[in-house]
Write a protein that holds these residues in place. Structure first.
Motif, PDB file in Angstrom:
ATOM      1  N   VAL A 468      41.566  47.383  56.318  1.00  0.00           N
ATOM      2  CA  VAL A 468      41.688  48.256  54.779  1.00  0.00           C
ATOM      3  C   VAL A 468      41.670  47.155  54.031  1.00  0.00           C
ATOM      4  O   VAL A 468      42.375  45.903  53.845  1.00  0.00           O
ATOM      5  N   CYS A 469      40.682  47.122  52.851  1.00  0.00           N
ATOM      6  CA  CYS A 469      40.400  46.133  51.948  1.00  0.00           C
ATOM      7  C   CYS A 469      41.241  46.479  50.711  1.00  0.00           C
ATOM      8  O   CYS A 469      40.901  47.532  49.960  1.00  0.00           O
ATOM      9  N   THR A 470      42.311  45.761  50.333  1.00  0.00           N
ATOM     10  CA  THR A 470      43.107  45.850  49.119  1.00  0.00           C
ATOM     11  C   THR A 470      42.973  44.778  48.329  1.00  0.00           C
ATOM     12  O   THR A 470      43.769  44.417  47.341  1.00  0.00           O
ATOM     13  N   LEU A 471      41.658  44.096  48.315  1.00  0.00           N
ATOM     14  CA  LEU A 471      41.297  42.783  47.479  1.00  0.00           C
ATOM     15  C   LEU A 471      41.441  43.436  46.071  1.00  0.00           C
ATOM     16  O   LEU A 471      40.879  44.624  45.742  1.00  0.00           O
ATOM     17  N   PRO A 472      41.703  42.676  45.102  1.00  0.00           N
ATOM     18  CA  PRO A 472      41.766  43.191  43.526  1.00  0.00           C
ATOM     19  C   PRO A 472      40.282  43.336  43.204  1.00  0.00           C
ATOM     20  O   PRO A 472      39.555  42.461  43.854  1.00  0.00           O
ATOM     21  N   LEU A 473      40.161  44.117  42.288  1.00  0.00           N
ATOM     22  CA  LEU A 473      38.798  44.472  41.891  1.00  0.00           C
ATOM     23  C   LEU A 473      38.154  43.198  41.309  1.00  0.00           C
ATOM     24  O   LEU A 473      36.929  42.904  41.367  1.00  0.00           O
ATOM     25  N   GLY A 474      39.022  42.258  40.587  1.00  0.00           N
ATOM     26  CA  GLY A 474      38.440  41.078  40.077  1.00  0.00           C
ATOM     27  C   GLY A 474      37.861  40.200  40.907  1.00  0.00           C
ATOM     28  O   GLY A 474      36.841  39.649  41.003  1.00  0.00           O
ATOM     29  N   ILE A 497      31.706  48.813  41.554  1.00  0.00           N
ATOM     30  CA  ILE A 497      32.516  47.487  41.241  1.00  0.00           C
ATOM     31  C   ILE A 497      31.898  47.016  39.853  1.00  0.00           C
ATOM     32  O   ILE A 497      32.682  46.588  39.141  1.00  0.00           O
ATOM     33  N   ASN A 498      30.699  46.739  39.782  1.00  0.00           N
ATOM     34  CA  ASN A 498      29.917  46.288  38.565  1.00  0.00           C
ATOM     35  C   ASN A 498      30.039  46.876  37.270  1.00  0.00           C
ATOM     36  O   ASN A 498      30.360  46.454  36.406  1.00  0.00           O
ATOM     37  N   ARG A 499      30.314  48.391  37.514  1.00  0.00           N
ATOM     38  CA  ARG A 499      30.576  49.293  36.264  1.00  0.00           C
ATOM     39  C   ARG A 499      31.942  49.137  35.747  1.00  0.00           C
ATOM     40  O   ARG A 499      32.277  48.904  34.551  1.00  0.00           O
ATOM     41  N   MET A 500      32.901  49.098  36.648  1.00  0.00           N
ATOM     42  CA  MET A 500      34.549  48.999  36.363  1.00  0.00           C
ATOM     43  C   MET A 500      34.720  47.855  35.597  1.00  0.00           C
ATOM     44  O   MET A 500      33.819  46.657  35.987  1.00  0.00           O
ATOM     45  N   GLY A 501      35.896  47.716  34.953  1.00  0.00           N
ATOM     46  CA  GLY A 501      36.221  46.542  34.300  1.00  0.00           C
ATOM     47  C   GLY A 501      37.555  46.060  34.843  1.00  0.00           C
ATOM     48  O   GLY A 501      38.312  46.984  35.318  1.00  0.00           O
ATOM     49  N   PHE A 502      37.878  44.967  34.803  1.00  0.00           N
ATOM     50  CA  PHE A 502      39.051  44.322  35.318  1.00  0.00           C
ATOM     51  C   PHE A 502      39.626  43.219  34.437  1.00  0.00           C
ATOM     52  O   PHE A 502      38.917  42.239  33.706  1.00  0.00           O
ATOM     53  N   GLY A 503      40.762  43.612  33.608  1.00  0.00           N
ATOM     54  CA  GLY A 503      41.129  43.101  32.469  1.00  0.00           C
ATOM     55  C   GLY A 503      42.015  41.990  32.885  1.00  0.00           C
ATOM     56  O   GLY A 503      42.181  41.491  33.959  1.00  0.00           O
ATOM     57  N   ASN A 504      42.819  41.315  31.932  1.00  0.00           N
ATOM     58  CA  ASN A 504      43.383  40.009  31.773  1.00  0.00           C
ATOM     59  C   ASN A 504      44.517  40.015  30.625  1.00  0.00           C
ATOM     60  O   ASN A 504      44.368  40.532  29.509  1.00  0.00           O
ATOM     61  N   ILE A 505      45.793  40.052  31.032  1.00  0.00           N
ATOM     62  CA  ILE A 505      47.008  39.605  30.378  1.00  0.00           C
ATOM     63  C   ILE A 505      47.622  38.361  30.714  1.00  0.00           C
ATOM     64  O   ILE A 505      47.754  38.262  31.898  1.00  0.00           O
ATOM     65  N   ASN A 506      48.118  37.692  29.860  1.00  0.00           N
ATOM     66  CA  ASN A 506      49.061  36.500  30.248  1.00  0.00           C
ATOM     67  C   ASN A 506      50.174  36.428  29.409  1.00  0.00           C
ATOM     68  O   ASN A 506      50.364  37.195  28.505  1.00  0.00           O
ATOM     69  N   LYS A 507      51.017  35.633  30.187  1.00  0.00           N
ATOM     70  CA  LYS A 507      52.500  35.613  29.443  1.00  0.00           C
ATOM     71  C   LYS A 507      52.867  34.404  29.345  1.00  0.00           C
ATOM     72  O   LYS A 507      52.583  33.506  30.066  1.00  0.00           O
ATOM     73  N   TYR A 607      44.629  43.779  35.713  1.00  0.00           N
ATOM     74  CA  TYR A 607      44.381  45.269  36.278  1.00  0.00           C
ATOM     75  C   TYR A 607      43.158  45.963  35.759  1.00  0.00           C
ATOM     76  O   TYR A 607      42.416  45.462  34.664  1.00  0.00           O
ATOM     77  N   SER A 608      42.641  47.080  36.298  1.00  0.00           N
ATOM     78  CA  SER A 608      41.321  47.647  35.911  1.00  0.00           C
ATOM     79  C   SER A 608      41.643  48.451  34.707  1.00  0.00           C
ATOM     80  O   SER A 608      42.586  48.808  34.487  1.00  0.00           O
ATOM     81  N   TYR A 609      40.370  48.562  34.286  1.00  0.00           N
ATOM     82  CA  TYR A 609      40.312  49.400  33.144  1.00  0.00           C
ATOM     83  C   TYR A 609      38.770  50.339  32.925  1.00  0.00           C
ATOM     84  O   TYR A 609      38.126  49.817  33.763  1.00  0.00           O
ATOM     85  N   VAL A 610      38.821  51.227  32.320  1.00  0.00           N
ATOM     86  CA  VAL A 610      37.214  52.011  32.469  1.00  0.00           C
ATOM     87  C   VAL A 610      36.449  51.212  31.362  1.00  0.00           C
ATOM     88  O   VAL A 610      36.648  51.576  30.024  1.00  0.00           O
ATOM     89  N   ALA A 611      35.493  50.585  31.840  1.00  0.00           N
ATOM     90  CA  ALA A 611      34.591  49.806  31.158  1.00  0.00           C
ATOM     91  C   ALA A 611      33.593  50.898  30.346  1.00  0.00           C
ATOM     92  O   ALA A 611      33.349  51.924  30.675  1.00  0.00           O
ATOM     93  N   ALA A 612      33.002  50.331  29.261  1.00  0.00           N
ATOM     94  CA  ALA A 612      32.033  51.029  28.685  1.00  0.00           C
ATOM     95  C   ALA A 612      30.713  51.123  29.524  1.00  0.00           C
ATOM     96  O   ALA A 612      30.399  50.163  30.330  1.00  0.00           O
ATOM     97  N   GLY A 613      30.330  52.534  29.831  1.00  0.00           N
ATOM     98  CA  GLY A 613      29.187  52.713  30.687  1.00  0.00           C
ATOM     99  C   GLY A 613      29.801  53.166  32.293  1.00  0.00           C
ATOM    100  O   GLY A 613      29.167  53.524  33.250  1.00  0.00           O
TER     101      GLY A 613
END
Length: 697
Positions: A468-474, A497-507, A607-613
């Protein structure tokens, strides 16, 4: 099976089982209260389509769910579920429903006291890659199903992107930190099992400008209404005008918003031109009236002189009488025309004064309003973990219909209490970074190395029936690949994998000796001065008992700031706070932490997001397991899946959330159990599962 006879056995109390309380149990479990779900329809074809049977089914199902929700700290057995009924239900149907609910993680999930011992003889071996929420959940479930499970984790801790800073009295969540509503959320059950200290997050959020001035509430509300109007306009563009591509390329939400803003600015300019044209027209009309009035004055003067002259003529002379009357009429008409022109002049002069005192705005948004609008855009970038220019215009909000009800909650004792509890009793191998996942009809092998060993001289390989692969999309998106698949993943999977987006937030976490901000708010915002930097330190959170502030860096700024040193980032953060509260009010923090999730080799983002495309379909593709391409030797059967996928990036309706990760783990555990044991089994009279043997072909 005909279950219609059970309606008599259940008697009058059957209607009571479908009470409001039972409906609430279905709602909390994300199931329809009065009908079968899509999955239930597929699993119970003998029930679907028969109104009486469906009514009995949902009554039993809802009662079992309620029995579990009443005490999720203790395993719900078939016997204890039966005791929840006032009248004896159909035992065979109850067995089937109970097995179904348990298999697919609607009862007996999370951290609870088991009443039935785990099977001594394990059936099937599974290796789970990643000890985040999804990995620990699937491992825990499969373990209760009687499988031999091991979890390999690259970090020296469990939790993945659920990470909590703890030092002395200070607590701060560096990754996930909010429970987004309790109604329908499986984290509601987990919170009772783990004793998560949930606290309602107050929604009041004052905004401060860079000079420390508070944005007036009415001004913020005005700009927020315009923000919502802009989003509605982009939705209309996408869903009604079908304007989703430009020059063959998918349009992003950010592009659409800026397009609407430019159209609004163009409209403002056009209204400006129209306004000045209207002023010029009225001024020209006033000039024409002045000329006509002057001409009329001369005409009246001439007519008046003529009238005076004809008064001395012989009135008995017919010609003289005609001339007197004609001159009198002309003079009267001239006065009438003069009065009309004067009235027209007064009206135009009033319109000119009114127009000049109410000119249209010369800009769509003032610089100040644009800054406030950018703050709201930054907040949207926070929700999606990426710049608006990366989001799909058409699909960015595809999961909105599945949001949970209720207010958002903070975990005041730190979110990491959840993965720590989930890991209890699970075989988790920390400091085991997966480097290769091989799969064939004979099973799988996962090669790992100790990341603390720079030379990697002591790799450890785990062999199993399933991975079971639970590696983050990034991590899956990383090039060159951080983890090799052998054989390579199929094209449909890598394309998703290539179409989807993986975002970034920092604190930026700042721990102080005392609170110097308003103790009655959990949030306050900082309005930046540029569109490009709108996401830099735009929002501050105060959620914990100790005086701790968490500043967010989102959008384009999240990546840019990762290349800046901690000292500079902290200095900028303190400068913002001092501009708001005054230099003397802000002390030196005792503890400071800056996150860099994109640089984190074990996550590569937030975490992931729905990228353009991309679209929600890609989440479904990410959830689809992978089978070897070769047909099993000596058979004509299709190969069975060997690599399964879980994580927030694999669940279409609940992406980018802890609860989504949890639900994906429950989903995959059910899917794997179906492959090993067949569809949900019945339960024997002594409460044991009746299983079918594993078919490894």
């Amino acid at each position: 099976m005909d279950i219609s006879s059970s309606s008599t056995a259940m008697g009058a109390d059957k209607e009571e089982i479908g009470s409001q309380n039972m409906e609430g149990a279905a709602f909390q479990s994300r199931l329809p209260a009065d009908k079968l779900s899509t999955q239930e329809t597929a699993r119970f074809p003998d029930i679907a389509g028969n109104e009486t049977k469906v009514k009995i089914f949902v009554a039993i199902r809802n009662q079992v769910l309620q029995a579990w929700l009443d005490n999720p700290k203790v395993e719900l057995t078939l016997d204890s579920a039966l005791k929840a009924f006032d009248s004896q239900p159909d035992s065979q149907l109850l067995n089937r429903i109970f097995s179904y609910l348990e298999r697919y993680g609607m009862i007996n999930f999370g951290i609870y006291k088991r009443l039935r011992p785990l099977a001594i003889k394990k059936v099937g071996r599974v290796v789970v890659v990643g000890a985040g929420i999804s990995g620990l959940t699937v491992a825990r479930q499969l373990q209760t199903f009687g499988m031999d499970v091991v979890v390999v984790e690259a970090r020296d801790r469990v939790g993945g992107r659920v990470a909590t800073f703890r030092k002395e009295q200070y607590i701060a969540d560096l990754g996930a930190m909010v429970v987004t509503g309790l109604g329908g959320n499986p984290m509601t059950v987990i919170s009772k099992q783990v004793n998560m200290e949930l606290s309602h997050i107050k929604q009041k959020c004052p905004l401060y400008e860079s000079n420390g001035v508070t944005v007036p509430k009415e001004r913020d509300e005005l700009v927020e209404r315009e923000f919502n109007r802009l989003l509605e306009a982009t939705s209309f563009m996408s869903h009604h005008l079908d304007l989703n591509y430009v020059s063959g390329k998918p349009l992003s939400l950010g592009q659409a918003l800026e397009l609407v803003i430019r159209l609004q600015e163009k409209d403002v300019k056009e209204k400006q031109v129209e306004y000045w044209q209207r002023i010029a027209y009225m001024q020209e009309e006033l000039g024409n009236i002045q000329k006509k009035l002057k001409a009329l004055q001369e005409t009246i003067k001439t007519l008046h002189s003529c009238y005076e002259e004809v008064q001395d003529m012989n009135k008995n002379d017919v010609a003289a009488e005609f001339l007197i009357r004609s001159t009198s009429y002309d003079l009267s008409q001239a006065f009438k025309d003069y009065d009309q022109l004067m009235g027209r002049q007064a009206s135009l002069q009033h319109k000119v004064v009114d127009a000049e005192s109410n000119p249209p705005s010369d800009v769509y948004l003032s610089p100040r309003d644009r800054h406030i609008l950018d703050w709201h855009f930054a907040n949207l970038e926070f929700a999606n973990a990426t710049a608006l220019s990366s989001l799909s215009l058409k699909h960015w909000d595809q999961d909105d219909d599945y949001e949970f009800s209720g207010t958002h909650q903070a975990v005041r004792n730190g979110y990491s209490c959840v993965p720590v509890a989930l890991a209890d009793g699970v075989d988790v191998r920390l400091n085991h970074a997966a480097t290769k996942i091989s799969y064939s009809n004979g099973g799988v092998s996962v090669e790992t190395v100790d990341p603390r060993d720079p030379l990697g001289f002591e790799p450890v390989t785990f062999k199993a029936d399933i991975a079971v692969c639970t590696l983050p999309l990034g991590v899956l998106k990383q090039q060159p690949p951080a983890v090799e698949f052998e054989p390579p993943l199929p094209g449909w999977k890598t394309a998703a994998i290539n179409r989807m987006g993986f975002g970034n937030i920092n604190k930026v976490v700042l721990c102080f000796d005392k609170v110097f901000w308003d103790p009655n708010v959990n949030l306050f915002g900082h309005v930046g001065t540029t569109t490009a930097g709108r996401g830099e330190l735009f929002l501050f959170w105060s959620l914990y008992k100790a005086p701790v502030l968490i500043a967010l860096i989102v959008g384009e700024s999240a990546l840019i700031m990762e290349s800046i040193s901690d000292d500079v980032i902290i200095a900028r953060t303190l400068a913002v706070l001092k501009s708001i509260f005054g230099s003397l009010a802000v002390p030196t923090p005792r503890e400071m932490v800056v996150t860099r999730w994109r640089s984190d080799v074990w996550s590569r983002g937030s975490y992931s997001y729905v990228a353009a495309g991309s679209s929600g379909n890609d989440y479904d593709l990410m959830a689809t397991p992978v089978a070897p391409t070769a047909t099993p030797s000596g058979t004509n059967r299709h190969p069975v899946p060997r690599v399964f996928f879980a994580g927030e990036h694999t669940i279409r309706n609940y992406p980018a959330t802890v609860h989504g990760a949890l639900l994906s783990g429950l989903r995959e555990a059910g899917r794997i159990a179906d492959q090993f044991y067949g569809l949900p089994p019945s339960i024997s009279s002594n409460g044991d599962l009746i299983r079918t043997p594993l078919n490894k072909s």
